[in-house]
Design a protein around this motif. Structure first.
Motif, PDB file in Angstrom:
ATOM      1  N   ALA A   1      31.510  -9.072  23.678  1.00  0.00           N
ATOM      2  CA  ALA A   1      32.534  -8.332  22.933  1.00  0.00           C
ATOM      3  C   ALA A   1      32.606  -8.716  21.452  1.00  0.00           C
ATOM      4  N   HIS A   2      32.230  -9.932  21.100  1.00  0.00           N
ATOM      5  CA  HIS A   2      32.304 -10.304  19.672  1.00  0.00           C
ATOM      6  C   HIS A   2      30.992  -9.981  18.936  1.00  0.00           C
ATOM      7  N   TYR A   3      30.106  -9.245  19.598  1.00  0.00           N
ATOM      8  CA  TYR A   3      28.876  -8.693  19.018  1.00  0.00           C
ATOM      9  C   TYR A   3      27.765  -9.691  18.740  1.00  0.00           C
ATOM     10  N   LYS A   4      27.957 -10.952  19.082  1.00  0.00           N
ATOM     11  CA  LYS A   4      26.876 -11.915  18.881  1.00  0.00           C
ATOM     12  C   LYS A   4      26.125 -12.088  20.186  1.00  0.00           C
ATOM     13  N   GLY A   5      25.478 -11.043  20.605  1.00  0.00           N
ATOM     14  CA  GLY A   5      24.773 -11.055  21.873  1.00  0.00           C
ATOM     15  C   GLY A   5      23.395 -11.676  21.763  1.00  0.00           C
ATOM     16  N   LEU A   6      22.658 -11.551  22.844  1.00  0.00           N
ATOM     17  CA  LEU A   6      21.327 -12.129  22.939  1.00  0.00           C
ATOM     18  C   LEU A   6      20.311 -11.010  23.104  1.00  0.00           C
ATOM     19  N   CYS A   7      19.254 -11.056  22.306  1.00  0.00           N
ATOM     20  CA  CYS A   7      18.193 -10.050  22.421  1.00  0.00           C
ATOM     21  C   CYS A   7      17.365 -10.293  23.689  1.00  0.00           C
ATOM     22  N   ALA A   8      16.703  -9.252  24.136  1.00  0.00           N
ATOM     23  CA  ALA A   8      15.843  -9.351  25.310  1.00  0.00           C
ATOM     24  C   ALA A   8      14.728 -10.379  25.099  1.00  0.00           C
ATOM     25  N   GLU A   9      14.149 -10.398  23.901  1.00  0.00           N
ATOM     26  CA  GLU A   9      13.060 -11.336  23.613  1.00  0.00           C
ATOM     27  C   GLU A   9      13.564 -12.782  23.713  1.00  0.00           C
ATOM     28  N   ALA A  10      14.758 -13.026  23.161  1.00  0.00           N
ATOM     29  CA  ALA A  10      15.328 -14.381  23.215  1.00  0.00           C
ATOM     30  C   ALA A  10      15.612 -14.772  24.653  1.00  0.00           C
ATOM     31  N   SER A  11      16.104 -13.819  25.422  1.00  0.00           N
ATOM     32  CA  SER A  11      16.386 -14.046  26.836  1.00  0.00           C
ATOM     33  C   SER A  11      15.110 -14.440  27.594  1.00  0.00           C
ATOM     34  N   ALA A  12      14.043 -13.698  27.357  1.00  0.00           N
ATOM     35  CA  ALA A  12      12.774 -13.954  28.046  1.00  0.00           C
ATOM     36  C   ALA A  12      12.156 -15.279  27.591  1.00  0.00           C
ATOM     37  N   ILE A  13      12.261 -15.575  26.304  1.00  0.00           N
ATOM     38  CA  ILE A  13      11.730 -16.854  25.798  1.00  0.00           C
ATOM     39  C   ILE A  13      12.512 -18.012  26.417  1.00  0.00           C
ATOM     40  N   SER A  14      13.818 -17.854  26.571  1.00  0.00           N
ATOM     41  CA  SER A  14      14.621 -18.902  27.220  1.00  0.00           C
ATOM     42  C   SER A  14      14.128 -19.169  28.636  1.00  0.00           C
TER      43      SER A  14
ATOM     44  N   LEU B   1       9.845   3.387  18.737  1.00  0.00           N
ATOM     45  CA  LEU B   1       9.223   2.069  18.623  1.00  0.00           C
ATOM     46  C   LEU B   1      10.322   1.015  18.527  1.00  0.00           C
ATOM     47  N   CYS B   2      10.550   0.318  19.619  1.00  0.00           N
ATOM     48  CA  CYS B   2      11.627  -0.682  19.689  1.00  0.00           C
ATOM     49  C   CYS B   2      11.019  -2.048  19.402  1.00  0.00           C
ATOM     50  N   THR B   3      10.801  -2.313  18.134  1.00  0.00           N
ATOM     51  CA  THR B   3      10.138  -3.558  17.725  1.00  0.00           C
ATOM     52  C   THR B   3      11.120  -4.730  17.744  1.00  0.00           C
ATOM     53  N   PRO B   4      10.617  -5.948  17.894  1.00  0.00           N
ATOM     54  CA  PRO B   4      11.500  -7.109  17.847  1.00  0.00           C
ATOM     55  C   PRO B   4      12.217  -7.201  16.493  1.00  0.00           C
ATOM     56  N   CYS B   5      13.479  -7.628  16.532  1.00  0.00           N
ATOM     57  CA  CYS B   5      14.250  -7.796  15.291  1.00  0.00           C
ATOM     58  C   CYS B   5      13.692  -8.992  14.513  1.00  0.00           C
ATOM     59  N   GLY B   6      14.190  -9.192  13.325  1.00  0.00           N
ATOM     60  CA  GLY B   6      13.715 -10.285  12.468  1.00  0.00           C
ATOM     61  C   GLY B   6      13.863 -11.647  13.120  1.00  0.00           C
ATOM     62  N   ASP B   7      15.025 -11.906  13.694  1.00  0.00           N
ATOM     63  CA  ASP B   7      15.256 -13.185  14.380  1.00  0.00           C
ATOM     64  C   ASP B   7      14.230 -13.395  15.489  1.00  0.00           C
ATOM     65  N   CYS B   8      13.987 -12.356  16.260  1.00  0.00           N
ATOM     66  CA  CYS B   8      13.069 -12.495  17.396  1.00  0.00           C
ATOM     67  C   CYS B   8      11.625 -12.629  16.936  1.00  0.00           C
ATOM     68  N   ARG B   9      11.283 -12.024  15.822  1.00  0.00           N
ATOM     69  CA  ARG B   9       9.923 -12.225  15.291  1.00  0.00           C
ATOM     70  C   ARG B   9       9.703 -13.715  15.028  1.00  0.00           C
ATOM     71  N   GLN B  10      10.718 -14.361  14.475  1.00  0.00           N
ATOM     72  CA  GLN B  10      10.601 -15.794  14.216  1.00  0.00           C
ATOM     73  C   GLN B  10      10.572 -16.584  15.524  1.00  0.00           C
TER      74      GLN B  10
ATOM     75  N   ASP C   1       0.497 -12.081  12.982  1.00  0.00           N
ATOM     76  CA  ASP C   1       0.415 -11.964  11.520  1.00  0.00           C
ATOM     77  C   ASP C   1       0.814 -10.572  11.031  1.00  0.00           C
ATOM     78  N   SER C   2       0.552  -9.552  11.844  1.00  0.00           N
ATOM     79  CA  SER C   2       0.967  -8.211  11.406  1.00  0.00           C
ATOM     80  C   SER C   2       2.466  -7.996  11.634  1.00  0.00           C
ATOM     81  N   LEU C   3       3.026  -8.684  12.614  1.00  0.00           N
ATOM     82  CA  LEU C   3       4.458  -8.545  12.898  1.00  0.00           C
ATOM     83  C   LEU C   3       5.314  -9.373  11.942  1.00  0.00           C
ATOM     84  N   LEU C   4       4.798 -10.513  11.536  1.00  0.00           N
ATOM     85  CA  LEU C   4       5.556 -11.404  10.635  1.00  0.00           C
ATOM     86  C   LEU C   4       4.560 -12.117   9.701  1.00  0.00           C
TER      87      LEU C   4
END
Ligand SMILES: [Zn+2]
Length: 135
Positions: free
Chosen positions: A48-61, A83-92, A120-123
């Motif tokens: 509810a406070h909008y600081k959720g977890l991305c799917a990529e972060a979930s899978a990496i965890s 094209l649902c590309t990883p967000c900036g945080d998830c690229r890192q 390298d092409s993604l980040l």
């Protein structure tokens, strides 16, 4: 475009269906595949406070929790055709466990591989662990 392996697509679709995205209505699924072929799925988890977890972060965890440390392939599926590309945080986050040969694939909900990236092409020119002293 090519069609991804059906077992992988089934995993992504199940994971997409389990996503908790009541605020954005934009479910995302990710699967991290390690060099030994083990796969770890994750969906986005909004709160509810909008600081959720991305799917990529979930899978990496899940991958890290299982003791894995290297990514061979990353699969990301969004809720439609775009094209649902990883967000900036998830690229890192992906960069942390990627190698130069890691492939990042973005799929449509129909299981078509829409685009394949290298790290390298993604980040490009990414900051990584080897830039820190002692690594
Ligand atoms: Zn993200």
């Amino acid at each position: 475009m090519s069609q991804a392996d059906q077992a992988l697509v089934d995993t992504l679709l199940t994971t997409l269906g389990n996503a908790y995205a009541p605020y954005s209505n934009h479910p995302v699924a990710a699967v991290m595949e390690c060099p030994d072929g083990q796969q770890f799925a994750g969906s986005n988890v909004e709160v509810a406070h909008y600081k959720g977890l991305c799917a990529e972060a979930s899978a990496i965890s899940a991958m890290i929790t299982a003791g894995q440390r290297e990514l061979a392939k990353v699969y990301v599926m969004g809720p439609g055709e775009h094209l649902c590309t990883p967000c900036g945080d998830c690229r890192q986050r992906i960069r942390e466990f990627a190698t130069p040969s890691t492939q990042i694939m973005v799929l449509s909900k129909q299981g078509e591989v829409l685009k394949t990236y290298t790290m390298d092409s993604l980040l490009p020119d990414a900051f990584g662990p080897e830039q820190l002293p002692g690594r």
